[in-house]
Design a protein around this motif. Structure first.
Motif, PDB file in Angstrom:
ATOM      1  N   GLY A   1      11.353  -6.966  26.024  1.00 16.98           N
ATOM      2  CA  GLY A   1      12.300  -7.044  25.106  1.00 16.98           C
ATOM      3  C   GLY A   1      12.088  -6.065  23.842  1.00 16.98           C
ATOM      4  N   THR A   2      12.946  -5.998  22.953  1.00 20.67           N
ATOM      5  CA  THR A   2      12.906  -5.266  21.619  1.00 20.67           C
ATOM      6  C   THR A   2      13.108  -6.122  20.489  1.00 20.67           C
ATOM      7  N   VAL A   3      12.054  -6.013  19.564  1.00 20.56           N
ATOM      8  CA  VAL A   3      11.786  -6.683  18.195  1.00 20.56           C
ATOM      9  C   VAL A   3      12.441  -5.660  17.207  1.00 20.56           C
ATOM     10  N   ILE A   4      13.562  -6.268  16.481  1.00 20.00           N
ATOM     11  CA  ILE A   4      14.212  -5.658  15.766  1.00 20.00           C
ATOM     12  C   ILE A   4      13.824  -6.218  13.986  1.00 20.00           C
ATOM     13  N   VAL A   5      13.223  -5.071  13.249  1.00 19.39           N
ATOM     14  CA  VAL A   5      12.973  -5.626  11.834  1.00 19.39           C
ATOM     15  C   VAL A   5      13.760  -4.749  10.926  1.00 19.39           C
ATOM     16  N   GLU A   6      14.357  -5.355   9.837  1.00 15.04           N
ATOM     17  CA  GLU A   6      15.053  -4.710   8.904  1.00 15.04           C
ATOM     18  C   GLU A   6      14.313  -4.374   7.937  1.00 15.04           C
ATOM     19  N   VAL A   7      13.697  -3.222   7.229  1.00 15.51           N
ATOM     20  CA  VAL A   7      12.866  -3.060   6.366  1.00 15.51           C
ATOM     21  C   VAL A   7      13.573  -2.510   4.926  1.00 15.51           C
ATOM     22  N   THR A   8      13.136  -2.947   3.941  1.00 19.51           N
ATOM     23  CA  THR A   8      13.647  -2.498   2.542  1.00 19.51           C
ATOM     24  C   THR A   8      12.533  -1.569   2.236  1.00 19.51           C
ATOM     25  N   ILE A   9      13.044  -0.259   1.613  1.00 22.82           N
ATOM     26  CA  ILE A   9      11.977   0.737   1.366  1.00 22.82           C
ATOM     27  C   ILE A   9      12.510   1.078  -0.185  1.00 22.82           C
ATOM     28  N   ASP A  10      11.454   1.137  -1.162  1.00 21.67           N
ATOM     29  CA  ASP A  10      11.481   1.439  -2.402  1.00 21.67           C
ATOM     30  C   ASP A  10      11.754   2.976  -2.815  1.00 21.67           C
TER      31      ASP A  10
ATOM     32  N   GLN B   1       9.873   4.817  -3.987  1.00 17.48           N
ATOM     33  CA  GLN B   1       8.703   5.682  -3.678  1.00 17.48           C
ATOM     34  C   GLN B   1       8.214   5.706  -2.225  1.00 17.48           C
ATOM     35  N   GLY B   2       9.083   5.045  -1.262  1.00 14.86           N
ATOM     36  CA  GLY B   2       8.863   5.190   0.215  1.00 14.86           C
ATOM     37  C   GLY B   2       7.944   4.035   0.615  1.00 14.86           C
ATOM     38  N   ASN B   3       7.689   3.019  -0.099  1.00 12.01           N
ATOM     39  CA  ASN B   3       6.783   1.809   0.400  1.00 12.01           C
ATOM     40  C   ASN B   3       7.826   0.827   0.944  1.00 12.01           C
ATOM     41  N   VAL B   4       7.535   0.022   2.058  1.00 10.93           N
ATOM     42  CA  VAL B   4       7.852  -1.154   2.422  1.00 10.93           C
ATOM     43  C   VAL B   4       7.870  -2.198   1.470  1.00 10.93           C
ATOM     44  N   THR B   5       8.873  -2.991   1.037  1.00 12.04           N
ATOM     45  CA  THR B   5       8.846  -3.877  -0.109  1.00 12.04           C
ATOM     46  C   THR B   5       9.379  -5.093   0.830  1.00 12.04           C
ATOM     47  N   GLU B   6      10.109  -5.145   1.465  1.00 17.86           N
ATOM     48  CA  GLU B   6      10.405  -6.566   2.197  1.00 17.86           C
ATOM     49  C   GLU B   6      10.723  -6.182   3.635  1.00 17.86           C
ATOM     50  N   THR B   7      10.830  -7.274   4.456  1.00 13.87           N
ATOM     51  CA  THR B   7      11.034  -7.132   6.116  1.00 13.87           C
ATOM     52  C   THR B   7      11.762  -8.488   6.287  1.00 13.87           C
ATOM     53  N   ARG B   8      12.774  -8.054   7.418  1.00 17.78           N
ATOM     54  CA  ARG B   8      13.431  -9.388   7.906  1.00 17.78           C
ATOM     55  C   ARG B   8      13.632  -8.974   9.274  1.00 17.78           C
ATOM     56  N   VAL B   9      13.231 -10.153  10.140  1.00 13.62           N
ATOM     57  CA  VAL B   9      13.224 -10.154  11.667  1.00 13.62           C
ATOM     58  C   VAL B   9      14.754 -10.255  11.923  1.00 13.62           C
ATOM     59  N   LEU B  10      15.436  -9.254  12.710  1.00 12.01           N
ATOM     60  CA  LEU B  10      16.577  -9.407  13.077  1.00 12.01           C
ATOM     61  C   LEU B  10      16.773  -9.824  14.557  1.00 12.01           C
ATOM     62  N   LYS B  11      15.598  -9.481  15.327  1.00 14.92           N
ATOM     63  CA  LYS B  11      15.856  -9.908  16.792  1.00 14.92           C
ATOM     64  C   LYS B  11      14.175 -10.259  17.073  1.00 14.92           C
ATOM     65  N   ALA B  12      13.927 -11.330  17.510  1.00 16.89           N
ATOM     66  CA  ALA B  12      12.551 -11.617  18.013  1.00 16.89           C
ATOM     67  C   ALA B  12      12.269 -11.469  19.440  1.00 16.89           C
ATOM     68  N   LEU B  13      11.032 -11.427  19.678  1.00 20.20           N
ATOM     69  CA  LEU B  13      10.576 -11.522  21.444  1.00 20.20           C
ATOM     70  C   LEU B  13       9.837 -13.008  21.353  1.00 20.20           C
TER      71      LEU B  13
ATOM     72  N   ARG C   1      17.868  12.367  -6.299  1.00 19.61           N
ATOM     73  CA  ARG C   1      17.116  11.241  -6.681  1.00 19.61           C
ATOM     74  C   ARG C   1      16.704  10.292  -5.456  1.00 19.61           C
ATOM     75  N   ALA C   2      15.528   9.823  -5.542  1.00 21.06           N
ATOM     76  CA  ALA C   2      14.862   8.978  -4.609  1.00 21.06           C
ATOM     77  C   ALA C   2      15.640   7.627  -4.895  1.00 21.06           C
ATOM     78  N   ILE C   3      16.022   6.956  -3.998  1.00 24.24           N
ATOM     79  CA  ILE C   3      16.389   5.394  -4.129  1.00 24.24           C
ATOM     80  C   ILE C   3      16.164   4.605  -3.062  1.00 24.24           C
ATOM     81  N   PRO C   4      16.249   3.511  -3.211  1.00 20.73           N
ATOM     82  CA  PRO C   4      15.919   2.271  -2.474  1.00 20.73           C
ATOM     83  C   PRO C   4      16.671   2.276  -1.168  1.00 20.73           C
ATOM     84  N   SER C   5      16.395   1.922  -0.006  1.00 16.38           N
ATOM     85  CA  SER C   5      17.211   1.954   1.037  1.00 16.38           C
ATOM     86  C   SER C   5      16.752   0.660   2.123  1.00 16.38           C
ATOM     87  N   GLN C   6      17.529   0.601   3.073  1.00 17.50           N
ATOM     88  CA  GLN C   6      17.320  -0.389   4.124  1.00 17.50           C
ATOM     89  C   GLN C   6      17.285   0.075   5.434  1.00 17.50           C
ATOM     90  N   GLN C   7      16.248   0.035   6.373  1.00 15.24           N
ATOM     91  CA  GLN C   7      16.472   0.679   7.685  1.00 15.24           C
ATOM     92  C   GLN C   7      16.259  -0.385   8.740  1.00 15.24           C
TER      93      GLN C   7
END
Length: 78
Positions: free
Chosen positions: A16-25, A27-39, A64-70
């Protein structure tokens, strides 16, 4: 680095596939994670541990660099 998941840690026949939403600040650092699909089987914990060490090129807006979610996808077994 990829998640440290060994083939014997996933029961036979399970895939199966694990899907995790990451929040990126900005500076490009991962600041938060949230599991969207678990195995299950503790695989998500290993995925999150690996993602915490990832560094991204930050999203840009108007020059300008901005925070984002992927969403990040990992398919198991690999």
């Amino acid at each position: 680095p990829n998640p440290d998941v060994r083939p014997w840690q996933i029961p036979s026949g399970v895939e199966g596939t694990v899907i995790v939403e990451v929040t990126i600040d900005a500076q490009g650092n991962v600041t938060e994670t949230r599991v969207l699909k678990a195995l299950g089987y503790g695989i998500e914990d290993k995925v999150i541990a690996a993602l915490r060490n990832w560094h991204f090129s930050p999203a840009m807006m108007d020059g300008r660099a901005i925070p984002s979610q992927q969403d990040v996808y990992f398919h198991f077994p690999t």
